[in-house]
Design a protein around this motif. Structure first.
Motif, PDB file in Angstrom:
ATOM      1  N   UNK A   1       0.865  -1.184   0.000  1.00  0.00           N
ATOM      2  CA  UNK A   1       0.000   0.000   0.000  1.00  0.00           C
ATOM      3  C   UNK A   1       0.902   1.234   0.000  1.00  0.00           C
ATOM      4  N   UNK A   2       0.382   2.417  -0.304  1.00  0.00           N
ATOM      5  CA  UNK A   2       1.217   3.624  -0.318  1.00  0.00           C
ATOM      6  C   UNK A   2       1.807   3.898   1.070  1.00  0.00           C
ATOM      7  N   UNK A   3       3.131   3.877   1.166  1.00  0.00           N
ATOM      8  CA  UNK A   3       3.769   4.011   2.478  1.00  0.00           C
ATOM      9  C   UNK A   3       5.035   4.856   2.462  1.00  0.00           C
ATOM     10  N   UNK A   4       5.429   5.345   1.295  1.00  0.00           N
ATOM     11  CA  UNK A   4       6.702   6.056   1.200  1.00  0.00           C
ATOM     12  C   UNK A   4       6.564   7.527   1.588  1.00  0.00           C
ATOM     13  N   UNK A   5       7.706   8.200   1.605  1.00  0.00           N
ATOM     14  CA  UNK A   5       7.736   9.640   1.867  1.00  0.00           C
ATOM     15  C   UNK A   5       7.799  10.387   0.535  1.00  0.00           C
ATOM     16  N   UNK A   6       6.956  10.006  -0.404  1.00  0.00           N
ATOM     17  CA  UNK A   6       6.789  10.612  -1.736  1.00  0.00           C
ATOM     18  C   UNK A   6       7.449   9.823  -2.858  1.00  0.00           C
ATOM     19  N   UNK A   7       8.473   9.036  -2.556  1.00  0.00           N
ATOM     20  CA  UNK A   7       9.145   8.292  -3.621  1.00  0.00           C
ATOM     21  C   UNK A   7       8.304   7.119  -4.112  1.00  0.00           C
ATOM     22  N   UNK A   8       8.777   6.505  -5.187  1.00  0.00           N
ATOM     23  CA  UNK A   8       8.076   5.388  -5.814  1.00  0.00           C
ATOM     24  C   UNK A   8       8.909   4.124  -5.586  1.00  0.00           C
ATOM     25  N   UNK A   9       8.492   3.322  -4.644  1.00  0.00           N
ATOM     26  CA  UNK A   9       9.255   2.127  -4.274  1.00  0.00           C
ATOM     27  C   UNK A   9       9.062   1.004  -5.291  1.00  0.00           C
TER      28      UNK A   9
END
Length: 203
Positions: free
Chosen positions: A112-120
């Protein structure tokens, strides 16, 4: 507890299980382009309208959402340190927003979306895109001569609501991204993309 959805037939290539179309004629004149879909948390790389690579991604959390729109790949590094936490090592990092420090790179995917803006990305996918995409070419420290590969981040994620892919139980095509959707999100930027592409070709 979350859910795991497993297809009954797993004999096909991964591209047939992920939502992006395998061909988009509208992109026939675009040599390379990369898309990231926020609602489906997937990405796709195209060459002249043909899907050549696709996979999962996890993007920015609600507090630090990944910016959407048109970007271009800038600089890259096999290993760099996160601007949010100097203990976080980012492998196969390719920057797409220099001032904000946003890029795609290898890192854990919780689903799920969990990053600090980056695209994992998964490591194998990060390595592939690291080699596939083009870096920018600079005139000097302040000016760009040629931009890199175009990247379009599109859509929105329903934070606070059931995960979009849970709809697949009732409707296997719930997350399908149609050719028309790719055309719609690309159309506002196509002129810019082709202009930058031509600059690089003439170099």
């Amino acid at each position: 507890m979350d859910s795991v959805i497993i297809p009954t037939d797993r004999s096909g290539d991964i591209a047939f299980y992920l939502p992006f179309p395998v061909e988009v004629p509208y992109l026939v004149d675009v040599d390379k382009i990369l898309f990231f879909s926020y609602p489906t948390q997937t990405f796709a790389a195209y060459e002249n309208g043909i899907l050549i690579y696709t996979g999962p991604t996890n993007m920015g959390r609600k507090k630090d959402q990944t910016p959407t729109g048109l970007f271009f790949t800038n600089w890259k590094a096999e290993e760099t340190i996160s601007t949010f936490d100097d203990e976080w090592k980012l492998l196969w990092n390719f920057n797409i927003e220099n001032k904000k420090g946003v890029g795609f790179h290898q890192y854990d995917l919780p689903g799920y979306p969990a990053s600090h803006s980056c695209l994992r990305l998964l490591e194998k996918d990060a390595k592939y895109l690291y080699k596939w995409a083009d870096q920018w070419v600079l005139v000097d420290d302040e000016n760009v001569k040629f931009k890199g590969t175009p990247v379009i981040v599109f859509g929105s994620y329903p934070f606070g609501k059931p995960k979009p892919w849970l709809q697949l139980v009732e409707n296997p095509k719930a997350l399908t991204i149609a050719e028309s959707e790719i055309e719609k999100v690309t159309e506002p930027y196509l002129e810019t993309i082709l202009k930058e592409q031509e600059k690089r070709k003439k170099s």
